[in-house]
Design a protein around this motif. Structure first.
Motif, PDB file in Angstrom:
ATOM      1  N   MET A   1      57.663 -13.963  33.744  1.00  0.00           N
ATOM      2  CA  MET A   1      58.161 -14.891  33.153  1.00  0.00           C
ATOM      3  C   MET A   1      58.293 -16.543  34.055  1.00  0.00           C
ATOM      4  O   MET A   1      59.113 -15.697  34.765  1.00  0.00           O
ATOM      5  CB  MET A   1      59.524 -14.365  32.340  1.00  0.00           C
ATOM      6  CG  MET A   1      60.631 -15.223  32.087  1.00  0.00           C
ATOM      7  SD  MET A   1      61.761 -14.488  31.412  1.00  0.00           S
ATOM      8  CE  MET A   1      62.278 -14.653  32.683  1.00  0.00           C
ATOM      9  N   VAL A   2      57.375 -17.201  33.657  1.00  0.00           N
ATOM     10  CA  VAL A   2      57.894 -18.482  33.959  1.00  0.00           C
ATOM     11  C   VAL A   2      59.157 -19.207  33.744  1.00  0.00           C
ATOM     12  O   VAL A   2      59.398 -19.121  31.906  1.00  0.00           O
ATOM     13  CB  VAL A   2      57.176 -19.144  33.531  1.00  0.00           C
ATOM     14  CG1 VAL A   2      56.975 -20.523  34.217  1.00  0.00           C
ATOM     15  CG2 VAL A   2      55.246 -18.592  33.864  1.00  0.00           C
ATOM     16  N   VAL A   3      60.232 -19.138  34.149  1.00  0.00           N
ATOM     17  CA  VAL A   3      61.286 -19.627  33.633  1.00  0.00           C
ATOM     18  C   VAL A   3      61.522 -20.900  33.960  1.00  0.00           C
ATOM     19  O   VAL A   3      61.502 -22.185  34.970  1.00  0.00           O
ATOM     20  CB  VAL A   3      62.953 -18.727  35.161  1.00  0.00           C
ATOM     21  CG1 VAL A   3      64.214 -19.834  34.421  1.00  0.00           C
ATOM     22  CG2 VAL A   3      62.892 -17.368  34.254  1.00  0.00           C
ATOM     23  N   THR A   4      62.246 -21.490  33.010  1.00  0.00           N
ATOM     24  CA  THR A   4      62.305 -23.315  33.180  1.00  0.00           C
ATOM     25  C   THR A   4      63.660 -23.763  33.559  1.00  0.00           C
ATOM     26  O   THR A   4      63.417 -24.269  34.854  1.00  0.00           O
ATOM     27  CB  THR A   4      61.923 -23.828  31.371  1.00  0.00           C
ATOM     28  OG1 THR A   4      60.482 -23.586  31.604  1.00  0.00           O
ATOM     29  CG2 THR A   4      61.831 -25.174  31.661  1.00  0.00           C
ATOM     30  N   LEU A   5      64.595 -23.123  33.199  1.00  0.00           N
ATOM     31  CA  LEU A   5      65.993 -23.477  33.718  1.00  0.00           C
ATOM     32  C   LEU A   5      66.533 -21.558  34.156  1.00  0.00           C
ATOM     33  O   LEU A   5      66.539 -21.098  33.710  1.00  0.00           O
ATOM     34  CB  LEU A   5      66.474 -23.801  31.990  1.00  0.00           C
ATOM     35  CG  LEU A   5      68.259 -23.835  32.395  1.00  0.00           C
ATOM     36  CD1 LEU A   5      68.785 -24.936  33.185  1.00  0.00           C
ATOM     37  CD2 LEU A   5      68.914 -23.788  31.246  1.00  0.00           C
ATOM     38  N   ARG A   6      67.607 -21.994  35.019  1.00  0.00           N
ATOM     39  CA  ARG A   6      68.151 -21.039  35.431  1.00  0.00           C
ATOM     40  C   ARG A   6      69.202 -21.625  36.111  1.00  0.00           C
ATOM     41  O   ARG A   6      69.338 -22.634  36.910  1.00  0.00           O
ATOM     42  CB  ARG A   6      67.280 -20.345  36.880  1.00  0.00           C
ATOM     43  CG  ARG A   6      67.994 -19.590  37.551  1.00  0.00           C
ATOM     44  CD  ARG A   6      67.182 -18.368  38.790  1.00  0.00           C
ATOM     45  NE  ARG A   6      66.234 -18.419  37.971  1.00  0.00           N
ATOM     46  CZ  ARG A   6      64.652 -18.021  38.427  1.00  0.00           C
ATOM     47  NH1 ARG A   6      64.315 -17.745  39.937  1.00  0.00           N
ATOM     48  NH2 ARG A   6      64.304 -16.499  37.413  1.00  0.00           N
ATOM     49  N   THR A   7      70.747 -20.790  36.264  1.00  0.00           N
ATOM     50  CA  THR A   7      71.669 -21.141  36.813  1.00  0.00           C
ATOM     51  C   THR A   7      71.888 -19.803  37.429  1.00  0.00           C
ATOM     52  O   THR A   7      71.778 -18.842  37.319  1.00  0.00           O
ATOM     53  CB  THR A   7      72.796 -21.643  35.910  1.00  0.00           C
ATOM     54  OG1 THR A   7      73.168 -19.908  35.115  1.00  0.00           O
ATOM     55  CG2 THR A   7      72.395 -22.466  34.342  1.00  0.00           C
ATOM     56  N   LEU A   8      73.175 -20.617  39.085  1.00  0.00           N
ATOM     57  CA  LEU A   8      72.893 -19.707  40.199  1.00  0.00           C
ATOM     58  C   LEU A   8      74.407 -19.559  40.060  1.00  0.00           C
ATOM     59  O   LEU A   8      74.829 -21.165  40.231  1.00  0.00           O
ATOM     60  CB  LEU A   8      72.463 -19.999  41.311  1.00  0.00           C
ATOM     61  CG  LEU A   8      70.470 -19.278  41.228  1.00  0.00           C
ATOM     62  CD1 LEU A   8      69.737 -20.130  41.613  1.00  0.00           C
ATOM     63  CD2 LEU A   8      70.235 -18.357  40.297  1.00  0.00           C
ATOM     64  N   ASP A   9      75.232 -18.636  39.860  1.00  0.00           N
ATOM     65  CA  ASP A   9      76.934 -18.699  40.022  1.00  0.00           C
ATOM     66  C   ASP A   9      76.858 -20.331  39.509  1.00  0.00           C
ATOM     67  O   ASP A   9      78.388 -20.579  39.958  1.00  0.00           O
ATOM     68  CB  ASP A   9      76.610 -18.429  41.500  1.00  0.00           C
ATOM     69  CG  ASP A   9      76.796 -17.222  41.859  1.00  0.00           C
ATOM     70  OD1 ASP A   9      76.075 -15.597  40.742  1.00  0.00           O
ATOM     71  OD2 ASP A   9      75.845 -17.044  42.872  1.00  0.00           O
ATOM     72  N   LEU A  10      76.851 -20.454  37.957  1.00  0.00           N
ATOM     73  CA  LEU A  10      77.541 -21.941  37.801  1.00  0.00           C
ATOM     74  C   LEU A  10      78.598 -21.744  36.830  1.00  0.00           C
ATOM     75  O   LEU A  10      79.297 -20.762  36.228  1.00  0.00           O
ATOM     76  CB  LEU A  10      76.469 -22.247  37.013  1.00  0.00           C
ATOM     77  CG  LEU A  10      76.924 -23.787  35.913  1.00  0.00           C
ATOM     78  CD1 LEU A  10      76.914 -25.160  37.647  1.00  0.00           C
ATOM     79  CD2 LEU A  10      76.063 -24.126  35.065  1.00  0.00           C
ATOM     80  N   VAL A  11      80.167 -22.329  37.952  1.00  0.00           N
ATOM     81  CA  VAL A  11      80.990 -22.301  37.562  1.00  0.00           C
ATOM     82  C   VAL A  11      81.582 -23.919  36.326  1.00  0.00           C
ATOM     83  O   VAL A  11      81.471 -25.077  37.873  1.00  0.00           O
ATOM     84  CB  VAL A  11      82.196 -21.245  38.186  1.00  0.00           C
ATOM     85  CG1 VAL A  11      83.469 -22.226  37.703  1.00  0.00           C
ATOM     86  CG2 VAL A  11      81.740 -20.324  38.695  1.00  0.00           C
TER      87      VAL A  11
END
Length: 215
Positions: A1-11
């Motif tokens: 799967m090609v990811v465009t948007l990724r958030t990592l531990d976003l607060v």
């Protein structure tokens, strides 16, 4: 799967739970979150506010510390947030004027959006003369006129006359797999048809103090 948007531990705001979401190219994901917190998350992803913690990646680029104009993220705020002193046409072109590189690669794209979203009769009108559905379509056209990689939509409640999946299909650029969308809402009607949902826990609003009875 090609990811465009990724958030990592976003607060986005203090005491909110972390947001970890991957949105594939051309897919739609929904953050299921109450309106106040939905707006906070949407603004942080779009670059209008700084996060408390975490990272935001677009197409593999870390955009957490970049200004909005360099993120390649389109944003449809709750209510549209159209500029009241500008006509519909100037509202739509507003973002393009601020992103000069777009004018070379997307010449004519705004006109295509106007046609697809049936906005031609409204181009000379001010926002207060539009219906709620028309204002939403103008805000969508303004966001998509800059050919963003990601579209963030803050939609706390349904808009009469708006079928979001249909509008997103109309705003997909030619020869593209579709618009990559992050939808922020807790309304089931708005979320209808979105299977990728990420629940977000936000701090409860403070309970109003009860008046003290005096003897």
């Amino acid at each position: 799967m090609v990811v465009t948007l990724r958030t990592l531990d976003l607060v986005a705001v203090p005491d909110m739970s972390q947001v970890n979401v991957d949105v594939a190219v051309g897919a739609t994901a929904a953050l299921v979150v109450r309106p106040r917190a939905a707006t906070a998350v949407a603004r942080v992803v779009a670059g209008l506010a700084a996060p408390v913690a975490g990272r935001i990646l677009v197409g593999g680029r870390d955009v957490t510390d970049l200004p909005p104009l360099r993120r390649r993220i389109g944003y449809v705020p709750a209510g549209g947030a159209l500029l009241p002193h500008l006509t519909v046409g100037r509202n739509i072109s507003y973002g393009q004027r601020r992103r000069r590189w777009v004018r070379d690669v997307a010449e004519g794209w705004a006109a295509v959006l106007v046609d697809r979203l049936e906005l031609a009769p409204t181009l000379g009108l001010r926002p207060h003369l539009l219906s709620e559905a028309q204002r939403f379509r103008v805000a969508l056209a303004r966001a998509m006129a800059c050919l963003p990689e990601v579209l963030v939509i803050d939609l706390p409640s349904p808009v009469d006359g708006v079928r979001l999946p249909d509008l997103l299909d109309r705003t997909s650029p030619p020869d593209a797999p579709g618009v990559t969308v992050l939808l922020c809402s807790a309304d089931e009607e708005v979320l209808a048809g979105v299977t990728h949902r990420v629940p977000v826990v936000d701090p409860a609003p403070p309970t109003p103090a009860r008046p003290v009875a005096r003897p």
